[in-house]
Design a protein around this motif. Structure first.
Motif, PDB file in Angstrom:
ATOM      1  N   UNK A 179       0.856  -1.180   0.000  1.00 59.12           N
ATOM      2  CA  UNK A 179       0.000   0.000   0.000  1.00 59.12           C
ATOM      3  C   UNK A 179       0.901   1.242   0.000  1.00 59.12           C
ATOM      4  N   UNK A 180       0.337   2.374  -0.400  1.00 62.83           N
ATOM      5  CA  UNK A 180       1.144   3.561  -0.699  1.00 62.83           C
ATOM      6  C   UNK A 180       2.082   3.994   0.421  1.00 62.83           C
ATOM      7  N   UNK A 181       1.663   3.896   1.650  1.00 64.93           N
ATOM      8  CA  UNK A 181       2.471   4.419   2.754  1.00 64.93           C
ATOM      9  C   UNK A 181       3.170   3.332   3.562  1.00 64.93           C
ATOM     10  N   UNK A 182       3.253   2.134   3.004  1.00 66.37           N
ATOM     11  CA  UNK A 182       3.813   1.006   3.745  1.00 66.37           C
ATOM     12  C   UNK A 182       5.190   0.568   3.246  1.00 66.37           C
ATOM     13  N   UNK A 183       5.739   1.256   2.239  1.00 62.54           N
ATOM     14  CA  UNK A 183       7.011   0.811   1.664  1.00 62.54           C
ATOM     15  C   UNK A 183       8.172   0.948   2.641  1.00 62.54           C
ATOM     16  N   UNK A 184       8.162   2.008   3.464  1.00 63.16           N
ATOM     17  CA  UNK A 184       9.234   2.192   4.438  1.00 63.16           C
ATOM     18  C   UNK A 184       9.234   1.088   5.483  1.00 63.16           C
ATOM     19  N   UNK A 185       8.060   0.764   5.954  1.00 62.80           N
ATOM     20  CA  UNK A 185       7.916  -0.322   6.936  1.00 62.80           C
ATOM     21  C   UNK A 185       8.385  -1.647   6.328  1.00 62.80           C
ATOM     22  N   UNK A 186       8.022  -1.883   5.057  1.00 65.55           N
ATOM     23  CA  UNK A 186       8.437  -3.110   4.372  1.00 65.55           C
ATOM     24  C   UNK A 186       9.958  -3.148   4.227  1.00 65.55           C
ATOM     25  N   UNK A 187      10.554  -2.034   3.823  1.00 62.56           N
ATOM     26  CA  UNK A 187      12.010  -1.987   3.664  1.00 62.56           C
ATOM     27  C   UNK A 187      12.712  -2.341   4.965  1.00 62.56           C
ATOM     28  N   UNK A 188      12.283  -1.723   6.056  1.00 64.40           N
ATOM     29  CA  UNK A 188      12.924  -1.967   7.341  1.00 64.40           C
ATOM     30  C   UNK A 188      12.764  -3.426   7.770  1.00 64.40           C
ATOM     31  N   UNK A 189      11.581  -4.000   7.547  1.00 67.40           N
ATOM     32  CA  UNK A 189      11.334  -5.390   7.942  1.00 67.40           C
ATOM     33  C   UNK A 189      12.204  -6.353   7.140  1.00 67.40           C
ATOM     34  N   UNK A 190      12.320  -6.109   5.833  1.00 65.29           N
ATOM     35  CA  UNK A 190      13.117  -7.000   4.989  1.00 65.29           C
ATOM     36  C   UNK A 190      14.607  -6.844   5.263  1.00 65.29           C
ATOM     37  N   UNK A 191      15.051  -5.622   5.534  1.00 65.37           N
ATOM     38  CA  UNK A 191      16.463  -5.416   5.858  1.00 65.37           C
ATOM     39  C   UNK A 191      16.836  -6.133   7.152  1.00 65.37           C
ATOM     40  N   UNK A 192      15.925  -6.129   8.115  1.00 65.23           N
ATOM     41  CA  UNK A 192      16.184  -6.831   9.369  1.00 65.23           C
ATOM     42  C   UNK A 192      16.324  -8.332   9.144  1.00 65.23           C
ATOM     43  N   UNK A 193      15.675  -8.828   8.100  1.00 67.03           N
ATOM     44  CA  UNK A 193      15.767 -10.247   7.774  1.00 67.03           C
ATOM     45  C   UNK A 193      16.974 -10.557   6.886  1.00 67.03           C
ATOM     46  N   UNK A 194      17.757  -9.519   6.573  1.00 71.17           N
ATOM     47  CA  UNK A 194      18.986  -9.726   5.817  1.00 71.17           C
ATOM     48  C   UNK A 194      18.881  -9.556   4.316  1.00 71.17           C
ATOM     49  N   UNK A 195      17.746  -9.082   3.812  1.00 71.09           N
ATOM     50  CA  UNK A 195      17.595  -8.903   2.374  1.00 71.09           C
ATOM     51  C   UNK A 195      18.277  -7.610   1.905  1.00 71.09           C
ATOM     52  N   UNK A 196      18.748  -7.623   0.665  1.00 69.70           N
ATOM     53  CA  UNK A 196      19.415  -6.468   0.068  1.00 69.70           C
ATOM     54  C   UNK A 196      18.388  -5.605  -0.657  1.00 69.70           C
ATOM     55  N   UNK A 197      17.877  -4.595   0.037  1.00 68.47           N
ATOM     56  CA  UNK A 197      16.871  -3.692  -0.524  1.00 68.47           C
ATOM     57  C   UNK A 197      17.582  -2.512  -1.187  1.00 68.47           C
ATOM     58  N   UNK A 198      17.320  -2.315  -2.472  1.00 72.21           N
ATOM     59  CA  UNK A 198      18.003  -1.240  -3.205  1.00 72.21           C
ATOM     60  C   UNK A 198      17.096  -0.052  -3.491  1.00 72.21           C
ATOM     61  N   UNK A 199      15.804  -0.197  -3.273  1.00 76.35           N
ATOM     62  CA  UNK A 199      14.882   0.908  -3.520  1.00 76.35           C
ATOM     63  C   UNK A 199      13.608   0.687  -2.739  1.00 76.35           C
ATOM     64  N   UNK A 200      13.084   1.772  -2.144  1.00 80.28           N
ATOM     65  CA  UNK A 200      11.798   1.715  -1.450  1.00 80.28           C
ATOM     66  C   UNK A 200      11.148   3.084  -1.558  1.00 80.28           C
ATOM     67  N   UNK A 201      10.104   3.184  -2.340  1.00 85.86           N
ATOM     68  CA  UNK A 201       9.453   4.474  -2.553  1.00 85.86           C
ATOM     69  C   UNK A 201       8.046   4.249  -3.088  1.00 85.86           C
ATOM     70  N   UNK A 202       7.269   5.325  -3.135  1.00 87.18           N
ATOM     71  CA  UNK A 202       5.951   5.237  -3.748  1.00 87.18           C
ATOM     72  C   UNK A 202       6.098   5.279  -5.254  1.00 87.18           C
TER      73      UNK A 202
END
Length: 242
Positions: free
Chosen positions: A175-198
């Motif tokens: 959802x539009x305002x949930x990308x930051x929360x998703x990025x932080x959750x995935x990074x904590x799990x060790x994933x390599x997040x290269x972009x998170x935005x609307x």
């Protein structure tokens, strides 16, 4: 995201010349300025600023540039006031385009955007003429994924609305305002997040003839090269940039 690989676009931006990279830093600096004025200079309490800082670092923007942009926006340094404005229009073959800008001169920006449309067979339209074909969502790009199925399950657990696997990346739609929360959750799990935005996600993509596809790509390039343009969204299937 069906129809294109956003990761290829990110790679292409990172591989550009120093001059082009400097332009990207300028665009991100404007985003920071607007975000700080709206929500404050502390990324701990301004989640949108936290996302933009992450984006800046993913684009190798120096910390000094980031800090200077924040200080300008918070009044510690002299800065410029930018206003957000969005244009909509059509490319060749009935394609739909949304152009998001940050500007200190609306007349200049409108003229530049209109010229880019007109020069390549497009036409700038009224607000609302194509936006109904898009939905504002969050977009999180993950690369170096060892197990796409596990990532999909982790993303769904965190509230993803869609997961799209590409050749060398996975895009998580939120959802539009949930990308930051998703990025932080995935990074904590060790994933390599290269972009998170609307992002404006089209309901469906269209195909163009090779000739029109080339003309459309030139229009998109012209729009993205404008200093005032932050993001360009469209509904055309374009080949990945190598």
């Amino acid at each position: 995201m069906s129809g294109h690989s956003k990761w290829h676009n990110i790679q292409a931006k990172k591989g550009k010349t120093d001059a082009a990279r400097g332009k990207i830093f300028t665009k991100i600096g404007r985003e920071i300025a607007v975000c700080v004025k709206a929500g404050g200079a502390d990324p701990n309490t301004n989640s949108k600023l936290r996302d933009i800082i992450a984006k800046a670092k993913q684009n190798n923007m120096p910390n000094d540039n980031i800090d200077r942009s924040i200080k300008k926006a918070s009044g510690e340094l002299a800065g410029v006031n930018y206003e957000s404005i969005t244009y909509e229009g059509y490319g060749v073959g009935g394609s739909a385009v949304i152009v998001e800008c940050l500007t200190d001169n609306k007349n200049r920006t409108a003229g530049d955007v209109r010229h880019a449309f007109d020069k390549h067979g497009g036409a700038m339209g009224n607000n609302g003429c194509v936006s109904y074909l898009f939905n504002l969502k969050g977009s999180v790009i993950v690369v170096d994924v060892a197990d796409a199925e596990t990532l999909m399950l982790d993303a769904i657990e965190e509230g993803a609305v869609d997961v799209v696997e590409d050749e060398d990346s996975v895009e998580i739609i939120t959802e539009a305002n949930e990308h930051g929360k998703m990025r932080e959750a995935l990074e904590k799990k060790g994933y390599n997040v290269v972009s998170a935005e609307t992002a404006q996600i089209p309901d469906m993509y269209v195909d163009l003839t090779p000739e029109n596809q080339a003309k459309f790509q030139r229009m998109i390039d012209s729009l993205e090269d404008l200093d005032d343009v932050q993001e360009v969204y469209h509904n055309v299937n374009l080949p990945d940039e190598e």
